[in-house]
Design a protein around this motif. Sequence first.
Motif, PDB file in Angstrom:
ATOM      1  N   ARG A 203      31.482  47.460  54.281  1.00  0.00           N
ATOM      2  CA  ARG A 203      32.519  46.485  53.980  1.00  0.00           C
ATOM      3  C   ARG A 203      33.685  47.183  53.283  1.00  0.00           C
ATOM      4  NH1 ARG A 203      31.780  41.054  53.072  1.00  0.00           N
ATOM      5  NH2 ARG A 203      33.506  40.054  52.013  1.00  0.00           N
ATOM      6  N   LYS A 204      34.905  46.871  53.683  1.00  0.00           N
ATOM      7  CA  LYS A 204      36.088  47.450  53.048  1.00  0.00           C
ATOM      8  C   LYS A 204      36.085  47.075  51.573  1.00  0.00           C
ATOM      9  CE  LYS A 204      41.029  47.821  53.871  1.00  0.00           C
ATOM     10  NZ  LYS A 204      42.142  47.297  54.666  1.00  0.00           N
ATOM     11  N   HIS A 205      36.285  48.040  50.713  1.00  0.00           N
ATOM     12  CA  HIS A 205      36.222  47.854  49.257  1.00  0.00           C
ATOM     13  C   HIS A 205      34.877  47.247  48.858  1.00  0.00           C
ATOM     14  CE1 HIS A 205      40.442  48.821  49.161  1.00  0.00           C
ATOM     15  NE2 HIS A 205      40.688  47.828  49.979  1.00  0.00           N
ATOM     16  N   GLY A 206      33.819  47.603  49.592  1.00  0.00           N
ATOM     17  CA  GLY A 206      32.529  46.981  49.362  1.00  0.00           C
ATOM     18  C   GLY A 206      31.411  47.952  49.032  1.00  0.00           C
ATOM     19  N   PHE A 207      31.736  49.024  48.357  1.00  0.00           N
ATOM     20  CA  PHE A 207      30.700  49.988  48.006  1.00  0.00           C
ATOM     21  C   PHE A 207      29.832  49.483  46.852  1.00  0.00           C
ATOM     22  CE2 PHE A 207      33.820  52.620  50.160  1.00  0.00           C
ATOM     23  CZ  PHE A 207      32.999  53.290  51.052  1.00  0.00           C
ATOM     24  N   ALA A 208      30.340  48.525  46.109  1.00  0.00           N
ATOM     25  CA  ALA A 208      29.583  47.946  44.997  1.00  0.00           C
ATOM     26  C   ALA A 208      30.004  46.488  44.854  1.00  0.00           C
ATOM     27  CB  ALA A 208      29.861  48.703  43.708  1.00  0.00           C
ATOM     28  N   SER A 209      29.115  45.686  44.281  1.00  0.00           N
ATOM     29  CA  SER A 209      29.454  44.280  44.084  1.00  0.00           C
ATOM     30  C   SER A 209      28.823  43.762  42.805  1.00  0.00           C
ATOM     31  CB  SER A 209      28.973  43.435  45.275  1.00  0.00           C
ATOM     32  OG  SER A 209      27.570  43.465  45.377  1.00  0.00           O
ATOM     33  N   LEU A 210      29.414  42.707  42.301  1.00  0.00           N
ATOM     34  CA  LEU A 210      28.861  41.964  41.172  1.00  0.00           C
ATOM     35  C   LEU A 210      28.145  40.768  41.786  1.00  0.00           C
ATOM     36  CD1 LEU A 210      28.717  41.589  38.097  1.00  0.00           C
ATOM     37  CD2 LEU A 210      30.821  40.261  38.268  1.00  0.00           C
ATOM     38  N   ASN A 211      26.826  40.670  41.576  1.00  0.00           N
ATOM     39  CA  ASN A 211      26.030  39.642  42.243  1.00  0.00           C
ATOM     40  C   ASN A 211      25.517  38.609  41.263  1.00  0.00           C
ATOM     41  OD1 ASN A 211      26.351  41.221  44.522  1.00  0.00           O
ATOM     42  ND2 ASN A 211      24.326  42.113  44.391  1.00  0.00           N
ATOM     43  N   SER A 212      25.513  37.360  41.719  1.00  0.00           N
ATOM     44  CA  SER A 212      24.859  36.307  40.946  1.00  0.00           C
ATOM     45  C   SER A 212      23.399  36.249  41.398  1.00  0.00           C
ATOM     46  CB  SER A 212      25.558  34.970  41.192  1.00  0.00           C
ATOM     47  OG  SER A 212      25.434  34.591  42.539  1.00  0.00           O
TER      48      SER A 212
ATOM     49  N   GLY B 136      23.520  30.242  38.500  1.00  0.00           N
ATOM     50  CA  GLY B 136      24.932  30.438  38.220  1.00  0.00           C
ATOM     51  C   GLY B 136      25.148  31.672  37.369  1.00  0.00           C
ATOM     52  N   ALA B 137      26.325  32.227  37.487  1.00  0.00           N
ATOM     53  CA  ALA B 137      26.716  33.383  36.685  1.00  0.00           C
ATOM     54  C   ALA B 137      28.225  33.327  36.528  1.00  0.00           C
ATOM     55  CB  ALA B 137      26.301  34.684  37.374  1.00  0.00           C
ATOM     56  N   GLU B 138      28.712  33.874  35.426  1.00  0.00           N
ATOM     57  CA  GLU B 138      30.159  33.904  35.238  1.00  0.00           C
ATOM     58  C   GLU B 138      30.552  35.126  34.435  1.00  0.00           C
ATOM     59  OE1 GLU B 138      32.058  31.329  31.941  1.00  0.00           O
ATOM     60  OE2 GLU B 138      30.427  30.107  32.746  1.00  0.00           O
ATOM     61  N   PHE B 139      31.824  35.482  34.565  1.00  0.00           N
ATOM     62  CA  PHE B 139      32.371  36.555  33.750  1.00  0.00           C
ATOM     63  C   PHE B 139      33.843  36.297  33.512  1.00  0.00           C
ATOM     64  CE2 PHE B 139      33.456  38.198  37.891  1.00  0.00           C
ATOM     65  CZ  PHE B 139      34.632  38.893  37.695  1.00  0.00           C
ATOM     66  N   VAL B 140      34.355  36.903  32.452  1.00  0.00           N
ATOM     67  CA  VAL B 140      35.761  36.796  32.088  1.00  0.00           C
ATOM     68  C   VAL B 140      36.301  38.212  31.947  1.00  0.00           C
ATOM     69  CG1 VAL B 140      37.412  35.949  30.373  1.00  0.00           C
ATOM     70  CG2 VAL B 140      35.348  34.629  30.872  1.00  0.00           C
TER      71      VAL B 140
ATOM     72  N   LEU C 226      41.003  36.324  33.733  1.00  0.00           N
ATOM     73  CA  LEU C 226      40.421  35.648  34.876  1.00  0.00           C
ATOM     74  C   LEU C 226      38.967  35.316  34.552  1.00  0.00           C
ATOM     75  CD1 LEU C 226      40.266  34.774  37.861  1.00  0.00           C
ATOM     76  CD2 LEU C 226      39.751  37.163  38.419  1.00  0.00           C
ATOM     77  N   ARG C 227      38.613  34.058  34.733  1.00  0.00           N
ATOM     78  CA  ARG C 227      37.226  33.619  34.561  1.00  0.00           C
ATOM     79  C   ARG C 227      36.719  33.205  35.939  1.00  0.00           C
ATOM     80  NH1 ARG C 227      35.388  27.929  31.970  1.00  0.00           N
ATOM     81  NH2 ARG C 227      33.129  28.179  32.225  1.00  0.00           N
ATOM     82  N   LEU C 228      35.656  33.843  36.395  1.00  0.00           N
ATOM     83  CA  LEU C 228      35.052  33.503  37.680  1.00  0.00           C
ATOM     84  C   LEU C 228      33.647  32.953  37.440  1.00  0.00           C
ATOM     85  CD1 LEU C 228      36.066  36.508  39.944  1.00  0.00           C
ATOM     86  CD2 LEU C 228      36.927  34.187  40.043  1.00  0.00           C
ATOM     87  N   VAL C 229      33.327  31.852  38.113  1.00  0.00           N
ATOM     88  CA  VAL C 229      32.007  31.243  38.032  1.00  0.00           C
ATOM     89  C   VAL C 229      31.407  31.265  39.429  1.00  0.00           C
ATOM     90  CG1 VAL C 229      30.709  29.153  37.493  1.00  0.00           C
ATOM     91  CG2 VAL C 229      32.663  29.801  36.078  1.00  0.00           C
ATOM     92  N   MET C 230      30.228  31.884  39.543  1.00  0.00           N
ATOM     93  CA  MET C 230      29.544  32.021  40.828  1.00  0.00           C
ATOM     94  C   MET C 230      28.279  31.173  40.794  1.00  0.00           C
ATOM     95  SD  MET C 230      30.111  36.135  41.343  1.00  0.00           S
ATOM     96  CE  MET C 230      29.291  36.585  39.824  1.00  0.00           C
ATOM     97  N   ARG C 231      28.113  30.308  41.785  1.00  0.00           N
ATOM     98  CA  ARG C 231      26.922  29.448  41.888  1.00  0.00           C
ATOM     99  C   ARG C 231      26.195  29.786  43.180  1.00  0.00           C
ATOM    100  NH1 ARG C 231      27.116  27.077  37.429  1.00  0.00           N
ATOM    101  NH2 ARG C 231      28.833  25.847  36.682  1.00  0.00           N
ATOM    102  N   GLY C 232      24.866  29.898  43.090  1.00  0.00           N
ATOM    103  CA  GLY C 232      24.091  30.328  44.256  1.00  0.00           C
ATOM    104  C   GLY C 232      24.242  31.831  44.441  1.00  0.00           C
TER     105      GLY C 232
END
Length: 188
Positions: A68-77, A84-88, A172-178
Motif C-alpha cells: 500500500r502506498k505510504h502503508g509500510f506501517a499503520s496504527l491499528n485499533s 474503540g481506540a483514539e489518539f490526539v 487532531l483527535r481521531l477516534v477509531m471504532r471496530g
Amino acid sequence: NTNASQQPPCSEVGGTNRWDSSLVSIVRGLIPDDETGTVRMLYWGDVVRHGHHTVPCKSTGFAALEVRKHGFASLNSPPEWDSGAEFVTRPLTGKGLTLWLNVRTANGGTVTAELQNGTEVHNNKAVPLSGFELENSVPMSGNAVSRKMLWTCNTTGRDRMPTATDEQVVRLRLVMRGHVELYSFYFS
C-alpha cells in the motif's frame, strides 16, 4: 505471529517448500500504481541457497510484491467490531485544514475526527474548533489511500471542511471504532 487470526490474510514470501524458500532478492526499482494506491516491487527467488547454484538453475522464479502506498506501517485499533481506540496529535502548524486519511476499515469499522485549537486548553482539555467537534464528524469507512474527512454543519445539514488563510495551530483527535488501520494522514 501472536494475532494472525486478527489480521487480513497475506501471502507468504519465502515460505517453507516454496520456489522462493531459500533465496529472495528484490529487483531494483519501484512501480507505483496511482489508480490502486499501491507500489509494486519485483523480486527473484530460489529454493537453493546463495552460492549453491548449478547451471542451468530450474528452480528460480520472479514475482511481484504489492505494498500500500505510504502503508509500510499503520496504527491499528483492536479488531473486535465493538472496540474503540483514539489518539490526539501534538500541536500541528499549517495553512490548509482539509484533512486527508490513508485508511482501511473492516466491515463496520469507522473513523471520526475532531479538530482542536492547538494553543487553547480549558480544565486540562483541548478546545474543539467550532463546527469540527467529534459529534459533527461524518464517519469514514472503507479502503482509501487519500480520502477527505468531512464534518456536518448542524444548521444546514451540509458537509463542510475548515478553511484557513493564515497559519493555524491545531491538534487532531481521531477516534477509531471496530477494526481500523490508519496508515497516514495529512492536511492540505
